[in-house]
Design a protein around this motif. Structure first.
Motif, PDB file in Angstrom:
ATOM      1  N   LYS A  53       0.840  -1.211   0.000  1.00  0.00           N
ATOM      2  CA  LYS A  53       0.000   0.000   0.000  1.00  0.00           C
ATOM      3  C   LYS A  53       0.867   1.251   0.000  1.00  0.00           C
ATOM      4  CE  LYS A  53      -4.180  -1.159   2.623  1.00  0.00           C
ATOM      5  NZ  LYS A  53      -4.768  -0.957   3.959  1.00  0.00           N
ATOM      6  N   ARG A  54       1.901   1.236   0.828  1.00  0.00           N
ATOM      7  CA  ARG A  54       2.776   2.402   0.950  1.00  0.00           C
ATOM      8  C   ARG A  54       3.521   2.640  -0.367  1.00  0.00           C
ATOM      9  NH1 ARG A  54       4.774   5.361   5.392  1.00  0.00           N
ATOM     10  NH2 ARG A  54       2.895   4.516   6.341  1.00  0.00           N
ATOM     11  N   LEU A  55       4.013   1.578  -0.970  1.00  0.00           N
ATOM     12  CA  LEU A  55       4.719   1.717  -2.241  1.00  0.00           C
ATOM     13  C   LEU A  55       3.795   2.290  -3.313  1.00  0.00           C
ATOM     14  CD1 LEU A  55       7.236   1.282  -3.972  1.00  0.00           C
ATOM     15  CD2 LEU A  55       6.429  -1.034  -4.400  1.00  0.00           C
ATOM     16  N   ASN A  56       2.574   1.767  -3.394  1.00  0.00           N
ATOM     17  CA  ASN A  56       1.603   2.274  -4.366  1.00  0.00           C
ATOM     18  C   ASN A  56       1.292   3.743  -4.105  1.00  0.00           C
ATOM     19  OD1 ASN A  56       1.450  -0.211  -5.638  1.00  0.00           O
ATOM     20  ND2 ASN A  56      -0.360  -0.863  -4.519  1.00  0.00           N
ATOM     21  N   LEU A  57       1.158   4.110  -2.834  1.00  0.00           N
ATOM     22  CA  LEU A  57       0.889   5.498  -2.479  1.00  0.00           C
ATOM     23  C   LEU A  57       2.051   6.396  -2.898  1.00  0.00           C
ATOM     24  CD1 LEU A  57      -0.890   7.635  -1.055  1.00  0.00           C
ATOM     25  CD2 LEU A  57       0.386   7.119   1.029  1.00  0.00           C
ATOM     26  N   GLU A  58       3.269   5.982  -2.632  1.00  0.00           N
ATOM     27  CA  GLU A  58       4.435   6.789  -2.984  1.00  0.00           C
ATOM     28  C   GLU A  58       4.554   6.954  -4.498  1.00  0.00           C
ATOM     29  OE1 GLU A  58       7.844   5.235  -0.959  1.00  0.00           O
ATOM     30  OE2 GLU A  58       7.065   5.818   0.998  1.00  0.00           O
ATOM     31  N   GLU A  59       4.256   5.898  -5.258  1.00  0.00           N
ATOM     32  CA  GLU A  59       4.283   6.004  -6.711  1.00  0.00           C
ATOM     33  C   GLU A  59       3.200   6.966  -7.190  1.00  0.00           C
ATOM     34  OE1 GLU A  59       3.912   1.946  -7.952  1.00  0.00           O
ATOM     35  OE2 GLU A  59       6.054   1.548  -7.670  1.00  0.00           O
ATOM     36  N   TRP A  60       2.012   6.901  -6.584  1.00  0.00           N
ATOM     37  CA  TRP A  60       0.921   7.805  -6.937  1.00  0.00           C
ATOM     38  C   TRP A  60       1.310   9.247  -6.624  1.00  0.00           C
ATOM     39  CZ3 TRP A  60      -2.095  11.102  -3.946  1.00  0.00           C
ATOM     40  CH2 TRP A  60      -3.198  11.654  -4.592  1.00  0.00           C
ATOM     41  N   GLU A  80       9.357  16.760   0.956  1.00  0.00           N
ATOM     42  CA  GLU A  80       9.132  15.412   1.461  1.00  0.00           C
ATOM     43  C   GLU A  80       7.763  15.345   2.122  1.00  0.00           C
ATOM     44  OE1 GLU A  80      10.872  12.203   4.688  1.00  0.00           O
ATOM     45  OE2 GLU A  80      12.091  13.927   4.131  1.00  0.00           O
ATOM     46  N   ILE A  81       6.887  14.553   1.518  1.00  0.00           N
ATOM     47  CA  ILE A  81       5.580  14.321   2.119  1.00  0.00           C
ATOM     48  C   ILE A  81       5.739  13.075   2.978  1.00  0.00           C
ATOM     49  CG2 ILE A  81       3.165  13.775   1.688  1.00  0.00           C
ATOM     50  CD1 ILE A  81       3.408  15.381  -0.915  1.00  0.00           C
ATOM     51  N   ASP A  82       5.842  13.270   4.282  1.00  0.00           N
ATOM     52  CA  ASP A  82       6.068  12.181   5.227  1.00  0.00           C
ATOM     53  C   ASP A  82       4.720  11.608   5.651  1.00  0.00           C
ATOM     54  OD1 ASP A  82       6.696  10.489   7.323  1.00  0.00           O
ATOM     55  OD2 ASP A  82       8.071  11.897   8.279  1.00  0.00           O
ATOM     56  N   VAL A  83       4.385  10.441   5.121  1.00  0.00           N
ATOM     57  CA  VAL A  83       3.088   9.819   5.390  1.00  0.00           C
ATOM     58  C   VAL A  83       2.948   9.491   6.874  1.00  0.00           C
ATOM     59  CG1 VAL A  83       1.585   7.862   4.854  1.00  0.00           C
ATOM     60  CG2 VAL A  83       2.895   8.954   3.035  1.00  0.00           C
ATOM     61  N   ASP A  84       4.029   9.022   7.507  1.00  0.00           N
ATOM     62  CA  ASP A  84       3.957   8.718   8.942  1.00  0.00           C
ATOM     63  C   ASP A  84       3.661   9.978   9.754  1.00  0.00           C
ATOM     64  OD1 ASP A  84       4.294   5.976   8.758  1.00  0.00           O
ATOM     65  OD2 ASP A  84       6.472   6.086   8.949  1.00  0.00           O
ATOM     66  N   GLU A  85       4.255  11.105   9.360  1.00  0.00           N
ATOM     67  CA  GLU A  85       3.974  12.364  10.043  1.00  0.00           C
ATOM     68  C   GLU A  85       2.496  12.726   9.903  1.00  0.00           C
ATOM     69  OE1 GLU A  85       5.015  17.136   9.691  1.00  0.00           O
ATOM     70  OE2 GLU A  85       5.977  15.724   8.316  1.00  0.00           O
ATOM     71  N   LEU A  86       1.957  12.547   8.707  1.00  0.00           N
ATOM     72  CA  LEU A  86       0.535  12.842   8.488  1.00  0.00           C
ATOM     73  C   LEU A  86      -0.355  11.911   9.298  1.00  0.00           C
ATOM     74  CD1 LEU A  86       0.558  13.424   4.620  1.00  0.00           C
ATOM     75  CD2 LEU A  86       0.544  15.153   6.435  1.00  0.00           C
ATOM     76  N   LEU A  87       0.039  10.635   9.392  1.00  0.00           N
ATOM     77  CA  LEU A  87      -0.753   9.671  10.158  1.00  0.00           C
ATOM     78  C   LEU A  87      -0.730   9.976  11.652  1.00  0.00           C
ATOM     79  CD1 LEU A  87       0.164   6.368   8.299  1.00  0.00           C
ATOM     80  CD2 LEU A  87      -2.030   7.569   8.245  1.00  0.00           C
ATOM     81  N   ASP A  88       0.337  10.623  12.128  1.00  0.00           N
ATOM     82  CA  ASP A  88       0.430  11.006  13.539  1.00  0.00           C
ATOM     83  C   ASP A  88      -0.543  12.126  13.900  1.00  0.00           C
ATOM     84  OD1 ASP A  88       2.283   9.169  14.432  1.00  0.00           O
ATOM     85  OD2 ASP A  88       4.007  10.471  14.041  1.00  0.00           O
ATOM     86  N   MET A  89      -0.950  12.899  12.912  1.00  0.00           N
ATOM     87  CA  MET A  89      -1.859  14.018  13.171  1.00  0.00           C
ATOM     88  C   MET A  89      -3.274  13.489  13.392  1.00  0.00           C
ATOM     89  SD  MET A  89      -0.529  16.733  10.362  1.00  0.00           S
ATOM     90  CE  MET A  89       1.136  17.350  10.408  1.00  0.00           C
ATOM     91  N   GLU A  90      -4.006  14.137  14.297  1.00  0.00           N
ATOM     92  CA  GLU A  90      -5.326  13.640  14.668  1.00  0.00           C
ATOM     93  C   GLU A  90      -6.426  13.988  13.676  1.00  0.00           C
ATOM     94  OE1 GLU A  90      -6.651  14.171  18.671  1.00  0.00           O
ATOM     95  OE2 GLU A  90      -4.616  14.035  19.457  1.00  0.00           O
ATOM     96  N   HIS A  91      -6.323  15.139  13.000  1.00  0.00           N
ATOM     97  CA  HIS A  91      -7.425  15.618  12.174  1.00  0.00           C
ATOM     98  C   HIS A  91      -7.004  15.811  10.727  1.00  0.00           C
ATOM     99  CE1 HIS A  91      -9.565  16.306  15.896  1.00  0.00           C
ATOM    100  NE2 HIS A  91      -8.532  17.008  16.345  1.00  0.00           N
ATOM    101  N   ASP A  92      -7.933  15.543   9.809  1.00  0.00           N
ATOM    102  CA  ASP A  92      -7.663  15.749   8.390  1.00  0.00           C
ATOM    103  C   ASP A  92      -7.334  17.203   8.073  1.00  0.00           C
ATOM    104  OD1 ASP A  92      -7.843  13.144   7.558  1.00  0.00           O
ATOM    105  OD2 ASP A  92      -9.849  13.318   6.681  1.00  0.00           O
ATOM    106  N   GLU A  93      -7.915  18.123   8.821  1.00  0.00           N
ATOM    107  CA  GLU A  93      -7.641  19.548   8.580  1.00  0.00           C
ATOM    108  C   GLU A  93      -6.151  19.840   8.796  1.00  0.00           C
ATOM    109  OE1 GLU A  93     -10.137  18.592  10.825  1.00  0.00           O
ATOM    110  OE2 GLU A  93     -11.716  18.777   9.325  1.00  0.00           O
ATOM    111  N   ASP A  94      -5.593  19.271   9.876  1.00  0.00           N
ATOM    112  CA  ASP A  94      -4.171  19.458  10.170  1.00  0.00           C
ATOM    113  C   ASP A  94      -3.307  18.817   9.082  1.00  0.00           C
ATOM    114  OD1 ASP A  94      -4.893  20.740  12.533  1.00  0.00           O
ATOM    115  OD2 ASP A  94      -4.757  18.881  13.714  1.00  0.00           O
TER     116      ASP A  94
END
Length: 133
Positions: A53-60, A80-94
């Motif tokens: 999933k992560r590989l497909n997301l990074e390619e996208w 650098e769009i850090d997916v783990d950093e985004l997942l750590d955030m609680e809200h989609d707005e953030d």
């Protein structure tokens, strides 16, 4: 470079073979100096479904960024769009605000990309820690 062995060659457990960065030796060179291949056991297993999933997301993401910046992958501005950093955030707005901050140099509209990215990461898991089995 590492490659998993085929199931026929190792019935007991998966193995990883590492090739020497120098490549194969010419005849007459000392073969005991540096082994061409060495074996090592794979001791940690990752959740392959999440890795895929992560590989497909990074390619996208790369494909979308080349369209947004209207350039080749090598020419995309340093970001650098850090997916783990985004997942750590609680809200989609953030999460959305963070991605928009990263894309500040993009002159094309980014709203569709941000929305699609947030949809794709919803439900994903962080990959920071491998699973031990």
């Amino acid at each position: 470079m590492a490659a998993l062995s085929s199931p026929e060659s190792s019935a007991h457990s998966p193995r990883v073979y590492f090739q020497s960065p120098n490549g194969p030796r010419a005849p007459g060179e000392d073969a005991e100096e540096i082994p061409v291949r060495r074996q090592g056991k794979v001791t940690v297993k990752y959740d392959r479904k999440e890795l895929r999933k992560r590989l497909n997301l990074e390619e996208w993401i790369l494909q979308q960024l080349t369209e947004l910046y209207d350039c080749e992958e090598e020419e995309i501005p340093e970001l650098e769009i850090d997916v783990d950093e985004l997942l750590d955030m609680e809200h989609d707005e953030d999460r959305g605000l963070r991605v928009k901050e990263l894309l500040v140099q993009c002159f094309k509209p980014t709203e569709a990309f941000v929305k699609d990215l947030l949809d794709k990461i919803r439900g994903m898991q962080k990959l920071s820690t491998p699973q031990k089995k």
